[in-house]
Design a protein around this motif. Sequence first.
Motif, PDB file in Angstrom:
ATOM      1  N   LEU A 163       7.394  -1.081   8.198  1.00 56.04           N
ATOM      2  CA  LEU A 163       7.520   0.345   7.881  1.00 56.04           C
ATOM      3  C   LEU A 163       6.478   1.172   8.626  1.00 56.04           C
ATOM      4  O   LEU A 163       6.776   2.261   9.131  1.00 56.04           O
ATOM      5  N   SER A 164       5.262   0.665   8.720  1.00 59.42           N
ATOM      6  CA  SER A 164       4.198   1.370   9.425  1.00 59.42           C
ATOM      7  C   SER A 164       4.540   1.535  10.905  1.00 59.42           C
ATOM      8  O   SER A 164       4.324   2.595  11.502  1.00 59.42           O
ATOM      9  N   GLY A 165       5.092   0.476  11.494  1.00 57.01           N
ATOM     10  CA  GLY A 165       5.511   0.566  12.896  1.00 57.01           C
ATOM     11  C   GLY A 165       6.632   1.577  13.084  1.00 57.01           C
ATOM     12  O   GLY A 165       6.643   2.351  14.048  1.00 57.01           O
ATOM     13  N   ALA A 166       7.575   1.598  12.146  1.00 61.01           N
ATOM     14  CA  ALA A 166       8.686   2.554  12.213  1.00 61.01           C
ATOM     15  C   ALA A 166       8.178   3.982  12.057  1.00 61.01           C
ATOM     16  O   ALA A 166       8.705   4.912  12.668  1.00 61.01           O
ATOM     17  N   ARG A 167       7.130   4.159  11.252  1.00 62.07           N
ATOM     18  CA  ARG A 167       6.533   5.483  11.089  1.00 62.07           C
ATOM     19  C   ARG A 167       5.907   5.942  12.413  1.00 62.07           C
ATOM     20  O   ARG A 167       6.080   7.077  12.856  1.00 62.07           O
ATOM     21  N   ASN A 168       5.194   5.024  13.080  1.00 62.74           N
ATOM     22  CA  ASN A 168       4.587   5.365  14.374  1.00 62.74           C
ATOM     23  C   ASN A 168       5.659   5.717  15.405  1.00 62.74           C
ATOM     24  O   ASN A 168       5.434   6.557  16.275  1.00 62.74           O
ATOM     25  N   LEU A 193       4.383   0.624  -3.173  1.00 63.48           N
ATOM     26  CA  LEU A 193       5.566   1.440  -2.902  1.00 63.48           C
ATOM     27  C   LEU A 193       5.215   2.912  -2.728  1.00 63.48           C
ATOM     28  O   LEU A 193       5.855   3.616  -1.941  1.00 63.48           O
ATOM     29  N   VAL A 194       4.180   3.378  -3.438  1.00 70.60           N
ATOM     30  CA  VAL A 194       3.720   4.760  -3.240  1.00 70.60           C
ATOM     31  C   VAL A 194       3.230   4.932  -1.800  1.00 70.60           C
ATOM     32  O   VAL A 194       3.543   5.925  -1.133  1.00 70.60           O
ATOM     33  N   SER A 195       2.463   3.951  -1.308  1.00 66.71           N
ATOM     34  CA  SER A 195       2.002   4.004   0.088  1.00 66.71           C
ATOM     35  C   SER A 195       3.186   4.042   1.047  1.00 66.71           C
ATOM     36  O   SER A 195       3.187   4.782   2.032  1.00 66.71           O
ATOM     37  N   GLY A 196       4.209   3.240   0.753  1.00 72.10           N
ATOM     38  CA  GLY A 196       5.417   3.239   1.568  1.00 72.10           C
ATOM     39  C   GLY A 196       6.137   4.578   1.516  1.00 72.10           C
ATOM     40  O   GLY A 196       6.623   5.082   2.539  1.00 72.10           O
ATOM     41  N   ALA A 197       6.202   5.160   0.323  1.00 73.04           N
ATOM     42  CA  ALA A 197       6.862   6.462   0.150  1.00 73.04           C
ATOM     43  C   ALA A 197       6.131   7.558   0.938  1.00 73.04           C
ATOM     44  O   ALA A 197       6.768   8.427   1.546  1.00 73.04           O
ATOM     45  N   PHE A 216      11.004  14.290  -1.593  1.00 72.88           N
ATOM     46  CA  PHE A 216      10.989  12.829  -1.622  1.00 72.88           C
ATOM     47  C   PHE A 216       9.667  12.312  -2.169  1.00 72.88           C
ATOM     48  O   PHE A 216       9.628  11.429  -3.030  1.00 72.88           O
ATOM     49  N   ARG A 217       8.550  12.891  -1.645  1.00 70.19           N
ATOM     50  CA  ARG A 217       7.218  12.463  -2.096  1.00 70.19           C
ATOM     51  C   ARG A 217       7.067  12.682  -3.604  1.00 70.19           C
ATOM     52  O   ARG A 217       6.624  11.793  -4.339  1.00 70.19           O
ATOM     53  N   TYR A 218       7.455  13.864  -4.060  1.00 71.86           N
ATOM     54  CA  TYR A 218       7.316  14.209  -5.487  1.00 71.86           C
ATOM     55  C   TYR A 218       8.158  13.273  -6.359  1.00 71.86           C
ATOM     56  O   TYR A 218       7.669  12.724  -7.354  1.00 71.86           O
ATOM     57  N   ASN A 219       9.415  13.065  -5.964  1.00 68.48           N
ATOM     58  CA  ASN A 219      10.322  12.237  -6.770  1.00 68.48           C
ATOM     59  C   ASN A 219       9.873  10.781  -6.832  1.00 68.48           C
ATOM     60  O   ASN A 219       9.939  10.144  -7.890  1.00 68.48           O
ATOM     61  N   GLN A 220       9.419  10.253  -5.692  1.00 65.95           N
ATOM     62  CA  GLN A 220       9.013   8.845  -5.661  1.00 65.95           C
ATOM     63  C   GLN A 220       7.733   8.607  -6.463  1.00 65.95           C
ATOM     64  O   GLN A 220       7.621   7.625  -7.195  1.00 65.95           O
ATOM     65  N   ILE A 221       6.772   9.523  -6.310  1.00 69.91           N
ATOM     66  CA  ILE A 221       5.516   9.359  -7.055  1.00 69.91           C
ATOM     67  C   ILE A 221       5.768   9.476  -8.555  1.00 69.91           C
ATOM     68  O   ILE A 221       5.213   8.724  -9.360  1.00 69.91           O
ATOM     69  N   SER A 226       2.533   6.371 -10.174  1.00 71.31           N
ATOM     70  CA  SER A 226       1.303   5.853  -9.575  1.00 71.31           C
ATOM     71  C   SER A 226       0.634   6.957  -8.757  1.00 71.31           C
ATOM     72  O   SER A 226       1.294   7.900  -8.320  1.00 71.31           O
ATOM     73  N   LYS A 227      -0.661   6.837  -8.551  1.00 72.58           N
ATOM     74  CA  LYS A 227      -1.427   7.892  -7.878  1.00 72.58           C
ATOM     75  C   LYS A 227      -1.437   7.689  -6.358  1.00 72.58           C
ATOM     76  O   LYS A 227      -1.382   6.571  -5.865  1.00 72.58           O
ATOM     77  N   VAL A 228      -1.546   8.810  -5.650  1.00 68.55           N
ATOM     78  CA  VAL A 228      -1.671   8.781  -4.198  1.00 68.55           C
ATOM     79  C   VAL A 228      -3.146   8.654  -3.839  1.00 68.55           C
ATOM     80  O   VAL A 228      -4.005   9.330  -4.418  1.00 68.55           O
ATOM     81  N   LYS A 229      -3.434   7.793  -2.875  1.00 65.92           N
ATOM     82  CA  LYS A 229      -4.813   7.587  -2.434  1.00 65.92           C
ATOM     83  C   LYS A 229      -5.276   8.801  -1.621  1.00 65.92           C
ATOM     84  O   LYS A 229      -4.617   9.205  -0.659  1.00 65.92           O
ATOM     85  N   MET A 230      -6.396   9.396  -2.037  1.00 60.95           N
ATOM     86  CA  MET A 230      -6.922  10.558  -1.331  1.00 60.95           C
ATOM     87  C   MET A 230      -7.635  10.136  -0.047  1.00 60.95           C
ATOM     88  O   MET A 230      -8.387   9.174  -0.035  1.00 60.95           O
ATOM     89  N   GLY A 231      -7.380  10.868   1.037  1.00 62.56           N
ATOM     90  CA  GLY A 231      -8.058  10.589   2.298  1.00 62.56           C
ATOM     91  C   GLY A 231      -9.490  11.093   2.272  1.00 62.56           C
ATOM     92  O   GLY A 231      -9.736  12.257   1.933  1.00 62.56           O
ATOM     93  N   LEU A 232     -10.430  10.222   2.616  1.00 67.79           N
ATOM     94  CA  LEU A 232     -11.860  10.574   2.601  1.00 67.79           C
ATOM     95  C   LEU A 232     -12.527  10.104   3.883  1.00 67.79           C
ATOM     96  O   LEU A 232     -12.121   9.107   4.483  1.00 67.79           O
ATOM     97  N   SER A 233     -13.551  10.838   4.303  1.00 70.36           N
ATOM     98  CA  SER A 233     -14.388  10.428   5.437  1.00 70.36           C
ATOM     99  C   SER A 233     -15.843  10.487   5.019  1.00 70.36           C
ATOM    100  O   SER A 233     -16.252  11.387   4.271  1.00 70.36           O
ATOM    101  N   TRP A 234     -16.625   9.504   5.516  1.00 76.71           N
ATOM    102  CA  TRP A 234     -18.054   9.467   5.238  1.00 76.71           C
ATOM    103  C   TRP A 234     -18.831   9.491   6.548  1.00 76.71           C
ATOM    104  O   TRP A 234     -18.379   8.947   7.559  1.00 76.71           O
ATOM    105  N   THR A 235     -19.984  10.122   6.536  1.00 78.42           N
ATOM    106  CA  THR A 235     -20.875  10.089   7.682  1.00 78.42           C
ATOM    107  C   THR A 235     -22.307   9.971   7.188  1.00 78.42           C
ATOM    108  O   THR A 235     -22.607  10.328   6.044  1.00 78.42           O
TER     109      THR A 235
END
Length: 366
Positions: A163-168, A193-197, A216-221, A226-235
């Motif tokens: 799925l990740s390859g198909a997304r790319n 499955l949330v990650s896949g969605a 789609f995102r709203y309906n699947q979640i 299940s919760k969506v993983k929040m994107g974070l960056s650290w420096t």
Amino acid sequence: GACSKIGMIRQSQYIIYQVPLHIQNQKQIQNSVIHMWGKCGSVEKAQNVYKSVDDRDTVTYTAMINGFGLNGMGSEAIKLHREMPNNLRNEVTHICVLNACSHSGFLHEAQNIYNEIPFKTEKIVAVMIDCLSRLFLFDEAQKLINEYEKKNSPNFVMYMCLLSGARNNRNNNLSEKIYNRMKSLFPDAKQGLVSGAILLANIYSSVGEHQLAKNFRYNQIKELRSKVKMGLSWTYVNGEIVQFKAHDHSHPRSSEIYAELDRLTVELNEHDYKFDSSWITRQLREEETIESVLCGHSEKLAIAYNLIQRPLPDFIQITKNLRVCGDCHEATKLIAKIRQIDIIVRDANRIHHFHKNGQCSCQNHF
């Protein structure tokens, strides 16, 4: 171990200075330090420690192979794998060298190594499927899955790689088929499955189907509960780890950070940079522009925060918990060139070294 997870060179060096030399020379510590430097993006330091180990074991070799692979040095990883005694290789070693091939786009080398492995475990098959999927060889990847499933139960990670390859590849139809099959095969893998969605929703957004993506995102979640993983960056700046999320205004120097982002935007535009709207995963609000949304990504905030420091740091280092997006990847290459500063970004998959010549070590294999 904690330093390797955080992945910051300066902090790791500070910790190493605290370790007495007679302890540093113990093989267990040396192996851990090789792993740490590899995960921090300092391959040279990892190699120096590796060379100092006289009685190298499986962990020593594997840590160094993994360090090469994470940092886009696939040829070096393969060479070391060839030098490693056969009796020391294990499942983890094979996974690390195949990952190295995958992250460098070395298909034939990966296939040769894969064919040489006498007993192919679930994880080894999965990493080979990842390698094929990254190069958009979906038919071959599916054949491997079919072959595996003749004797084994379906494996979630294998389908996620596909799925990740198909997304790319921005392949809507294939992505939908894979995701629906995943839901059918793995109904209880809610978080996965949330990650896949999210991946599938992002494909819809990348081709301009923002409303479809949102629904789609709203309906699947909602369905998966299940919760969506929040994107974070650290420096790591001035002895402190600072965390950013997208469009973060919580930092005390937030106004300076966004002023620096405005300057970067002007400089990027002056160098004919085109912000890539296909990486925007929702509809723009009335007051937003493509630039303002993409410049609000957490890694760009972390870069801007480093650039407002005085004196300017020798290099910038960022760790992310998700994959770097295509726009941030291209923009960071140009920022490194414009500002003449090396930038290291470790995302969920690998380590990117953005050089002052405007090139990235990954050669766009991410």
